[in-house]
Design a protein around this motif. Structure first.
Motif: not given
Length: 500
Positions: A34, A163, A170-173
């Protein structure tokens, strides 16, 4: 076209003439399949918006701002701020980044006219929030709301892992740089004296809490503190119908002089960060000790109520629950209140914030490398992070967490290292420009090899090669050129004679 639309058109033209934003120039980075954000900004209030605007103008457009509040409610202005008007003079340019069409004054006059501006005393608090909403919209800044940062982790590859939690989960970038534009309690939280924890939590609140003032109608309220928030909360309680408000003030008098205002200048803005450590500490320790006075209007807003009582030289020595109320003891007497509000400020102890736990222990604080004069003690200053250029954290022990330099503390906790550039209205643009230029420099340096290869590969010619002739060519070439020129002249003469 109405006047606000005309102002927005003028702003677009100003930006176009200045070639802003600059073209995007940061090479894309990918990880875990990503795109990695070049910059993630935590906090969409005034500081976060100003930082994001300047970053975009510098050609860093792969950025995202995250804020936990709903859209239009970022920052303190319509949450726990309870003053009627801002303290700052109305003419300060604040987050305008030296763009006249982006100032509060331009926005205000476009809607209400010059006469209304001239008549305006100070900026109403909620109107300032309206201006910031317009600022975000007119600059089309990339803010995502209702998102909370739950953890910020440096990775071994030099990237930062965030996070994030919202209503969907929840998601992580991933990001290369993270800016913590998180306000007055940016690294810590509300500060309350230990005595508050000797009674049940239902009897008290901090001034930054969401307080149900309607529930205080007819109640006896106590407020601890002598700063602006103390008077704002006291006035709000009285206006909501509180039977009385007792203000418990530790000092023997309410502070009257705003010392830092007396030396406010571009010199302070740009020179503070370059002072030696002892001078920085001395300046801020003195300002902290003298304390900023509450605005005169805020004090009058309280004192006009018959139920307001001021107790100076009255630190709370004991606090007890008694018959469904609180018994308050000070050196000057005993008092009973139904509810107590602690307007006692904030702390900057990064160790208290769960989301910063993955890196907090590596952060160098002032106490880790500087011993202040014993006559100038300050827990708050000692706990302040010792920041480097671009408001970046530094390692307490070299080699333990190199990615710290990619996390930027653009909030109140930066004051001792950089001055008051990262939270207050007067110098927020200067702070944002210092921050953004520093991040731009670091991004370029980190990608220096890619930029060098781009330099080598660039082959767009500006000259065709037929614009000039070599003056020092070989004699053979010179003779050939001369013969060609003579032949051309003879041909021209013969043609002319035949024509005659």
């Amino acid at each position: 076209m109405n006047r606000l639309a005309a102002l927005e058109a003028r702003l677009r033209e100003d930006l176009r003439w200045l070639e802003l934003p600059a073209p995007s120039w940061v090479p894309p980075r990918f990880a875990d399949a990503e795109r990695v954000l070049d910059v993630a900004v935590i906090g969409g209030g005034m500081a976060g918006l100003t930082a994001a605007a300047e970053l975009r103008w510098l050609g860093i457009d792969n950025l995202q701002v995250f804020d936990r509040a709903p859209s239009g409610r970022e920052g303190p202005w319509v949450s726990f701020a309870r003053m009627e008007t801002l303290r700052s003079p109305k003419q300060l340019t604040g987050p305008a980044l030296r763009m006249p069409a982006l100032t509060f004054r331009a926005w205000y006059e476009a809607q209400f006219g010059r006469d209304a501006w001239d008549a305006l005393y100070k900026i109403p608090r909620t109107q300032w929030m309206d201006y910031l909403r317009w600022y975000r919209e007119v600059l089309d800044l990339p803010v995502r709301n209702d998102i909370t940062l739950t953890s910020l982790r440096p990775r071994d590859d030099g990237l930062l892992e965030l996070d994030l939690a919202d209503a969907s989960g929840e998601r992580t970038v991933l990001a290369r740089h993270v800016v913590l534009a998180t306000g007055r309690d940016g690294l810590g939280g509300p500060s309350v004296p230990a005595i508050a924890n000797t009674v049940a939590r239902r009897y008290w609140a901090h001034s930054a809490d969401a307080i149900d003032f309607a529930a205080l109608t007819g109640k006896r309220v106590g407020v601890v503190g002598a700063g602006a928030s103390a008077f704002d909360n006291a006035a709000t309680a009285l206006e909501a119908g509180a039977a009385s408000v007792d203000l418990f003030i530790r000092r023997d008098d309410i502070p009257r002089v705003n010392k830092l205002t007396g030396i406010g200048s571009p010199g302070l803005v740009h020179g503070f960060a370059d002072l030696d450590d002892a001078s920085k500490w001395r300046f801020l320790h003195y300002a902290q000790t003298e304390q900023t006075p509450p605005p005169r209007d805020s004090v009058l807003r309280v004192s006009r109520h018959e139920g307001a009582r001021f107790h100076v030289g009255s630190p709370i020595t004991t606090l007890d629950e008694r018959d469904g109320a609180l018994a308050v003891t000070t050196p000057k007497g005993h008092y009973v209140v139904d509810f107590l509000i602690f307007a006692t400020g904030f702390h900057s102890d990064i160790a208290t914030r769960a989301e910063f736990a993955p890196f907090a222990r590596f952060v160098r604080r002032w106490k880790d490398r500087y011993q202040a004069d014993p006559s100038l003690p300050s827990y708050e200053l000692a706990e302040s992070p010792d920041l480097g250029a671009a408001f970046a954290f530094q390692e307490r022990e070299p080699g333990t967490c190199a990615a710290l330099t990619q996390i930027h503390c653009f909030n109140h906790a930066a004051s001792l290292s950089h001055g008051k550039l990262s939270g207050d209205i007067p110098a927020i643009s200067d702070g944002a420009q210092r921050l953004a230029r520093g991040i731009a420099s670091r991004l370029f340096d980190a990608d220096r090899e890619r930029h060098y290869q781009a330099l080598l590969a660039f082959d767009t010619a500006e000259l065709r090669g037929d614009e000039w002739t070599e003056a020092d060519a070989s004699s053979d070439t010179s003779r050939a050129r001369l013969q060609a020129e003579n032949a051309a002249e003879n041909t021209a003469e013969n043609t002319a004679e035949n024509t005659d």
